[in-house]
Design a protein around this motif. Structure first.
Motif, PDB file in Angstrom:
ATOM      1  N   UNK B 142       3.886  16.378  -4.999  1.00 43.87           N
ATOM      2  CA  UNK B 142       3.933  17.307  -3.855  1.00 43.87           C
ATOM      3  C   UNK B 142       2.680  17.174  -2.983  1.00 43.87           C
ATOM      4  N   UNK B 145       2.379  14.305  -0.600  1.00 48.27           N
ATOM      5  CA  UNK B 145       3.087  14.497   0.671  1.00 48.27           C
ATOM      6  C   UNK B 145       2.355  15.421   1.643  1.00 48.27           C
ATOM      7  N   UNK B 146       1.818  16.522   1.130  1.00 48.96           N
ATOM      8  CA  UNK B 146       1.308  17.554   2.044  1.00 48.96           C
ATOM      9  C   UNK B 146      -0.211  17.613   2.127  1.00 48.96           C
ATOM     10  N   UNK B 147      -0.904  16.822   1.304  1.00 49.61           N
ATOM     11  CA  UNK B 147      -2.362  16.906   1.343  1.00 49.61           C
ATOM     12  C   UNK B 147      -3.023  15.529   1.469  1.00 49.61           C
ATOM     13  N   UNK B 149      -1.296  12.323   2.120  1.00 47.68           N
ATOM     14  CA  UNK B 149      -0.736  11.599   3.265  1.00 47.68           C
ATOM     15  C   UNK B 149      -1.287  12.117   4.609  1.00 47.68           C
ATOM     16  N   UNK B 150      -1.422  13.445   4.789  1.00 49.38           N
ATOM     17  CA  UNK B 150      -2.027  13.915   6.049  1.00 49.38           C
ATOM     18  C   UNK B 150      -3.389  13.293   6.331  1.00 49.38           C
ATOM     19  N   UNK B 151      -4.171  13.055   5.269  1.00 49.16           N
ATOM     20  CA  UNK B 151      -5.479  12.417   5.493  1.00 49.16           C
ATOM     21  C   UNK B 151      -5.313  10.980   5.986  1.00 49.16           C
ATOM     22  N   UNK B 201       1.022   8.784  -4.026  1.00 48.98           N
ATOM     23  CA  UNK B 201       0.765   8.600  -2.599  1.00 48.98           C
ATOM     24  C   UNK B 201       1.457   7.355  -2.058  1.00 48.98           C
ATOM     25  N   UNK B 204       4.991   8.333  -1.191  1.00 49.53           N
ATOM     26  CA  UNK B 204       5.051   9.089   0.062  1.00 49.53           C
ATOM     27  C   UNK B 204       4.763   8.189   1.268  1.00 49.53           C
TER      28      UNK B 204
END
Lengths: 272, 272
Positions: B142, B145-147, B149-151, B201, B204
């Motif tokens: 999880x 995807x939300x922490x 990948x945003x970087x 990661x 994702x």
């Protein structure tokens, strides 16, 4: 329109009457419709107010300039792009402060009329914006990188989060919230921006796909340091960007168009 | 450390003495170091305080759990991950409100001790956080995807902007600012998060590369509507996510681990 009138503004949906009035009063006409609607507005301008000073606020500039040229209206046209907005749409989404401290690009294409350029720049300055001169195509290449690509990446990131279900969305913190913020924009607005600037956006997207493919290979070898160091340096350069006032050249001076373009490329801004 | 003591906190760099004191007072030990340093801390815990209740705040959970198991400390360990932080580092970057309303994952792996689980959940609740139960591997998938990948996307976006020079960086508005915000994070911290969660990661990132490749082909045909509609729906789902309190099951009840995992998958949260 009703909401604008209710707020005390002099608004009308009668395009012909509005354009004739603009022609009679030598007004500056601001075209503020999405790109697909620009052609029909230009047709009306060419018919009812062909000598009027003309600008626009569309987020892409080369395609607007081409449409203006196709309608024979280039002589009194100067493109504009205020780089501000929210994810909301409609009259009520506007505020008096929306353009304060925003960057407002005013185009300096070949043959630009310096008097109309000053009128458009004055409108931007009156709204509290910072005026950046740029040639239309250079503007489009730049906004593909800093305005349109961010939308595509935000949409892709939102999809990745939702793909992880309620657990992933429940664990999303600031990085996901900020990284997907503009995915809340109405899809039709994003489409109009991106599709209208497809050529420049493809260049930026291909470059980014290559960056991510390289990062993917390095991540498979358990290293992200090349990407993170380069990305951090790029973000630092962004945070430390400066806005130097353009001095020594006035609109209409010999060579002013080339000088203003070069100043804009170096981060220069026009002030009164 | 000096800054913490100067602010009136009981801080020390003497690890052995601190762990012995923790063992004597039945304290809850919180491991708050980057992943590469976890092993040496666990070694010290195993030597000086092997029976202490143990948690951590590392952003990846399966690798920490494996390290804890390798040091024979699983029996009294419950993993934790407070999903909060800033781009800043060091003592002065902390504030009493940092964890308020943040999500704090508390792991529910096989064999989790319900009493230690309550202790760790209470710590999170005392900090004002929202407690989400999740199995370690599901957490890692999880947050990829939300922490994480945003970087990676933020770094790539920052590079694209800088590639456009001072003009592009000068035209950057909210979408670029927010989309690159986390690229200001210290690269070593991002590396530790991403490299430590490389397996999840990669999944994702591969999914997102495929989304962007498809979008690239459609953009070449002058359409972005499939991506923008799907991305908008995903962002809307994120904005409308709910946090339902877990009711009917207490830590230690028969089947509580499976029940808590399933509740977490559906967006459930633990409250007192």
């Amino acid at each position: 329109m009703e909401a604008a009138v209710a707020d005390g503004f002099d608004a009308s949906t009668d395009l012909t009457a509005t354009l004739r009035r603009a022609a009679d009063t030598s007004a500056l006409v601001v075209i503020a419709v999405p790109m697909p609607a620009v052609g029909s507005i230009l047709e009306a301008v060419a018919e009812h107010a062909p000598e009027v000073a003309l600008t626009d606020v569309v987020s892409i500039k080369a395609e607007v300039a081409a449409a203006v040229a196709a309608h024979g209206l280039s002589r009194r046209f100067v493109g504009g792009h205020p780089m501000a907005g929210t994810a909301e749409s409609g009259w009520t989404a506007g505020t008096a402060d929306l353009f304060r401290d925003a960057v407002w690009v005013v185009t300096v294409d070949d043959g630009t009329d310096p008097e109309v350029w000053r009128q458009v720049a004055d409108l931007a300055l009156d709204c509290g914006s910072v005026v950046v001169p740029a040639e239309s195509r250079e503007h489009d290449a730049a906004v593909a990188r800093v305005s349109h690509l961010p939308h595509l990446l935000a949409e892709a990131l939102a999809l990745s989060g939702a793909g992880g279900g309620d657990l992933a969305l429940g664990l999303a913190a600031g990085s996901f919230r900020d990284g997907t913020r503009v995915a809340a924009t109405a899809p039709a607005l994003v489409d109009a921006m991106c599709e209208g600037n497809a050529e420049a956006l493809l260049v930026a997207l291909d470059e980014t796909l290559e960056v991510l493919r390289t990062a993917r290979e390095q991540l498979a070898d358990r290293s992200t340091s090349e990407l993170t160091r380069a990305g951090h340096a790029a973000r630092t350069r962004y945070e430390q960007r400066r806005r130097d006032p353009i001095v020594g050249t006035q609109p209409g001076d010999e060579g002013w168009i080339a000088a203003f373009r070069e100043a804009g490329r170096r981060g220069g801004v026009w002030t009164r």
